[in-house]
Design an enzyme around this catalytic site. Structure first.
Site, PDB file in Angstrom:
ATOM      1  N   GLU A  84       0.784  -1.033   0.086  1.00 36.91           N
ATOM      2  CA  GLU A  84      -0.023   0.007   0.189  1.00 36.91           C
ATOM      3  C   GLU A  84       0.905   1.157   0.129  1.00 36.91           C
ATOM      4  O   GLU A  84       1.213   1.717  -0.932  1.00 36.91           O
ATOM      5  CB  GLU A  84      -1.011  -0.103   1.130  1.00 36.91           C
ATOM      6  CG  GLU A  84      -1.912  -1.382   0.791  1.00 36.91           C
ATOM      7  CD  GLU A  84      -3.081  -1.292   1.982  1.00 36.91           C
ATOM      8  OE1 GLU A  84      -3.103  -0.451   2.785  1.00 36.91           O
ATOM      9  OE2 GLU A  84      -3.787  -2.205   1.849  1.00 36.91           O
TER      10      GLU A  84
HETATM   11  C1  HEM Z   1      -9.188  -1.538   4.463  1.00 38.21           C
HETATM   12  C2  HEM Z   1      -8.655   3.219   6.037  1.00 38.21           C
HETATM   13  C3  HEM Z   1      -4.810   3.617   2.683  1.00 38.21           C
HETATM   14  C4  HEM Z   1      -6.347  -0.355   0.236  1.00 38.21           C
HETATM   15  C5  HEM Z   1      -9.500  -0.085   5.065  1.00 38.21           C
HETATM   16  C6  HEM Z   1     -10.372   0.054   5.913  1.00 38.21           C
HETATM   17  C7  HEM Z   1     -10.093   1.368   6.616  1.00 38.21           C
HETATM   18  C8  HEM Z   1      -9.240   2.085   5.686  1.00 38.21           C
HETATM   19  C9  HEM Z   1     -11.066   2.167   7.609  1.00 38.21           C
HETATM   20  C10 HEM Z   1     -11.325  -1.071   6.593  1.00 38.21           C
HETATM   21  C11 HEM Z   1     -12.768  -0.600   6.045  1.00 38.21           C
HETATM   22  C12 HEM Z   1     -13.707  -1.936   6.433  1.00 38.21           C
HETATM   23  O1  HEM Z   1     -13.205  -2.848   7.253  1.00 38.21           O
HETATM   24  O2  HEM Z   1     -14.794  -1.730   6.213  1.00 38.21           O
HETATM   25  C13 HEM Z   1      -7.353   3.534   5.288  1.00 38.21           C
HETATM   26  C14 HEM Z   1      -6.783   4.815   5.686  1.00 38.21           C
HETATM   27  C15 HEM Z   1      -5.632   4.856   4.883  1.00 38.21           C
HETATM   28  C16 HEM Z   1      -5.749   3.938   3.997  1.00 38.21           C
HETATM   29  C17 HEM Z   1      -6.937   5.619   6.774  1.00 38.21           C
HETATM   30  C18 HEM Z   1      -4.376   5.902   4.747  1.00 38.21           C
HETATM   31  C19 HEM Z   1      -3.749   5.970   6.018  1.00 38.21           C
HETATM   32  C20 HEM Z   1      -5.123   2.517   1.918  1.00 38.21           C
HETATM   33  C21 HEM Z   1      -4.175   2.460   0.450  1.00 38.21           C
HETATM   34  C22 HEM Z   1      -4.859   1.389  -0.111  1.00 38.21           C
HETATM   35  C23 HEM Z   1      -5.805   0.803   0.641  1.00 38.21           C
HETATM   36  C24 HEM Z   1      -3.337   3.383   0.146  1.00 38.21           C
HETATM   37  C25 HEM Z   1      -4.473   0.960  -1.410  1.00 38.21           C
HETATM   38  C26 HEM Z   1      -3.012   0.775  -2.056  1.00 38.21           C
HETATM   39  C27 HEM Z   1      -7.086  -0.979   1.462  1.00 38.21           C
HETATM   40  C28 HEM Z   1      -7.654  -2.281   1.262  1.00 38.21           C
HETATM   41  C29 HEM Z   1      -8.345  -2.851   2.262  1.00 38.21           C
HETATM   42  C30 HEM Z   1      -8.568  -1.519   3.326  1.00 38.21           C
HETATM   43  C31 HEM Z   1      -7.305  -3.380   0.078  1.00 38.21           C
HETATM   44  C32 HEM Z   1      -9.009  -4.131   2.612  1.00 38.21           C
HETATM   45  C33 HEM Z   1      -7.724  -4.881   3.340  1.00 38.21           C
HETATM   46  C34 HEM Z   1      -8.178  -6.126   4.124  1.00 38.21           C
HETATM   47  O3  HEM Z   1      -9.254  -6.427   4.516  1.00 38.21           O
HETATM   48  O4  HEM Z   1      -7.416  -6.885   4.255  1.00 38.21           O
HETATM   49  N1  HEM Z   1      -8.488   0.929   4.848  1.00 38.21           N
HETATM   50  N2  HEM Z   1      -6.889   3.112   4.183  1.00 38.21           N
HETATM   51  N3  HEM Z   1      -5.841   1.669   1.924  1.00 38.21           N
HETATM   52  N4  HEM Z   1      -7.753  -0.410   2.422  1.00 38.21           N
HETATM   53 FE1  HEM Z   1      -7.582   1.282   3.225  1.00 38.21          FE
END
Ligand code: HEM
Ligand code: HEM
Length: 334
Positions: A126
Site C-alpha cells: 500500500e
Molecule cells: C481497508 C482506511 C490507505 C486499500 C481499510 C479500512 C479502512 C481503511 C477504515 C477498513 C474498512 C472496512 O473494514 O470496512 C485507510 C486509511 C488509509 C488507507 C485511513 C491511509 C492511512 C489505503 C491505501 C490502499 C488501501 C493506500 C491501497 C493501496 C485497502 C484495502 C483494504 C483496506 C485493500 C482491505 C484490506 C483487508 O481487509 O485485508 N482501509 N486506508 N488503503 N484498505 Fe485502506
C-alpha cells in the site's frame, strides 16, 4: 404478503417494528470514539492526513487513492494497486460509515479505525512507509506541527504515530451517509418505495438480516463465506483463508466479516476478491452460498431495490490545502 406490507400504513408500521429488531438508524451526530475526543481541529488535521500522498514512501499514495471520497470511499478496482504498482490481495472497502463496524478489514483484524490507520501506511503493497519517516515528514512542515499542537492540546510532543492515527480516525468518523432507509426507520413511510419495502421483507425473511444487521447492515459478525455451499475459486480464491490468518483456528478458515451494506450500489466490484461487478449477481451468490436459497428473479430485484435504499447522502468534501514541504522533508523513495 410483501405487497400487503408495502401498501397500508398499518402494514408499514408492522414492517418497521420487525425491522427494528435487526437494524438501527444512523445517529444524527458524529459518534463518540474510545479514547479519542473528536474536535474540529482534529477532524481538519485528519482530513489533511487522509489526502496527503506524502504519507506514503513514494509520495504517490494517500488514503484517498484507494478510498476515493469522490467515488464513495473506495477505488472501484477488483483489488487495490499500491506502492510500486503492486496489486494487493483484496478489494478496498469503503471508508464511509466504517466507524460503525465492530472491527475493521474483511477479516476484522483491526479493532478500530485508529488501529486500522497504522496498517496501510506501513503495508508494503500500500504506502510502504515507516512510522519514523512519517513523523520526520510531519515534523519537517511547521504547519503540520502547529495543527498537531492544536489538535492535541497540552501534550508535550503531539506529533506521534498514535496521534496521526487518532486524527485520521476522527476524520473518518465524520464520513457518515444518512440514507432513505434511515428516514424510513425513523418513521417516514414515503422514504422507501413499495419495491424497496418488499425487498426489506425478503431480506429479513430469507435470512440475510441474520448476518447483515445493526447500524451498518453488516460489519458486526464473522461467518464462513460458503456457509452452506462454498462458491468456486474464481469468487473465493483458495489462498485467502480470511480470519484463519488472524486466529489460526481451523474453524475460521474462509471466515470473513459479514460486509457492511450501506452504499453497496456504489461500491462494485463485490466480495473481498472483487470479482463480481453486478449487484444482483452478488445477491444471488449470497443466497445460494450463505442460505442455500434459490431466490427467484422478482425476489432478487426486490432485495436489490432495498439495497438501493441504503445509498446515502455523501459528505460534502472540500479538497484540503496541504502544508508545503521544506528542505527538511524526506524525499520520495521507491
Ligand atoms: C481497508 C482506511 C490507505 C486499500 C481499510 C479500512 C479502512 C481503511 C477504515 C477498513 C474498512 C472496512 O473494514 O470496512 C485507510 C486509511 C488509509 C488507507 C485511513 C491511509 C492511512 C489505503 C491505501 C490502499 C488501501 C493506500 C491501497 C493501496 C485497502 C484495502 C483494504 C483496506 C485493500 C482491505 C484490506 C483487508 O481487509 O485485508 N482501509 N486506508 N488503503 N484498505 Fe485502506
Ligand atoms: C458479503 C448481501 C446473506 C455473510 C455480502 C455482499 C453482499 C451481501 C452484497 C458483498 C459486500 C461487498 O462486496 O462489499 C447479502 C444478501 C443476503 C446475504 C442479499 C441474503 C440473500 C448473508 C448471510 C451471511 C452473509 C446469511 C452469513 C451466514 C456475508 C459475508 C460476506 C458477505 C461473510 C463477505 C464475503 C467476502 O468475504 O467477500 N453479502 N448477504 N451474508 N456476506 Fe452477505
Amino acid at each position: 404478503m410483501a405487497v400487503a406490507f408495502a401498501t397500508t400504513a398499518q402494514a408499514s408500521d408492522e414492517l418497521r417494528n420487525l425491522a427494528k429488531d435487526f437494524f438501527e438508524p444512523l445517529p444524527s451526530t458524529v459518534p463518540a470514539l474510545a479514547d479519542n475526543i473528536v474536535t474540529p481541529e482534529k477532524v481538519d488535521l485528519g482530513k489533511a492526513l487522509f489526502f496527503d500522498p506524502r504519507m506514503s514512501a513514494s509520495g504517490v499514495f494517500s488514503c484517498n487513492s484507494c478510498h476515493n471520497l469522490a467515488t464513495d470511499g473506495d477505488d472501484n478496482m477488483p483489488t487495490s494497486i499500491g506502492h510500486g504498482w503492486q496489486k494487493g490481495p483484496r478489494n478496498s472497502p469503503t471508508v464511509l460509515n466504517s466507524v460503525f463496524n465492530e472491527a475493521q478489514f474483511w477479516d476484522g483484524r483491526a479493532a478500530d479505525l485508529a488501529e486500522q490507520a497504522k496498517g496501510p501506511v506501513q503495508a508494503g503493497v500500500e504506502m510502504a512507509n515507516t512510522p519514523a519517516n512519517v513523523l520526520a515528514t510531519l515534523n519537517s512542515m511547521p504547519q503540520y506541527v502547529e495543527w498537531f499542537e492544536e489538535s492535541f492540546p497540552g501534550e508535550e510532543d503531539p506529533v506521534t504515530f498514535d496521534n496521526f492515527a487518532k486524527a485520521i480516525e476522527a476524520y473518518e468518523a465524520t464520513l457518515i451517509t444518512p440514507a432513505p432507509f434511515d428516514a424510513w426507520l425513523n418513521g417516514n413511510d414515503a422514504a422507501m418505495t413499495d419495491e424497496q419495502k418488499a425487498g426489506l421483507e425478503v431480506f429479513m425473511e430469507a435470512g440475510c438480516a441474520s448476518c447483515h444487521n445493526g447500524v451498518n447492515i453488516g460489519g458486526q459478525g464473522y461467518y464462513p463465506f460458503g456457509l452452506i455451499e462454498r462458491p468456486g475459486a474464481e469468487v473465493l480464491p483458495v489462498g485467502d483463508k480470511g480470519r484463519f490468518a488472524v486466529t489460526e483456528t481451523v474453524d475460521d478458515e474462509y471466515v470473513f466479516r459479514a460486509s457492511p451494506l450501506r452504499n453497496i450500489t456504489e461500491t462494485a466490484p463485490y466480495f473481498h476478491s472483487g470479482v463480481v461487478w453486478d449487484l444482483k449477481t452478488a445477491v444471488d451468490i449470497m443466497a445460494s452460498s450463505q442460505l442455500g436459497a434459490d431466490l427467484d428473479e422478482t425476489e432478487i430485484d426486490q432485495i436489490t431495490a432495498f439495497l438501493g435504499a441504503l445509498t446515502g447522502e455523501m459528505p460534502e468534501v472540500v479538497y484540503p490545502l496541504l502544508p508545503a514541504e521544506t528542505s527538511d522533508t524526506p524525499r520520495p523513495t521507491g
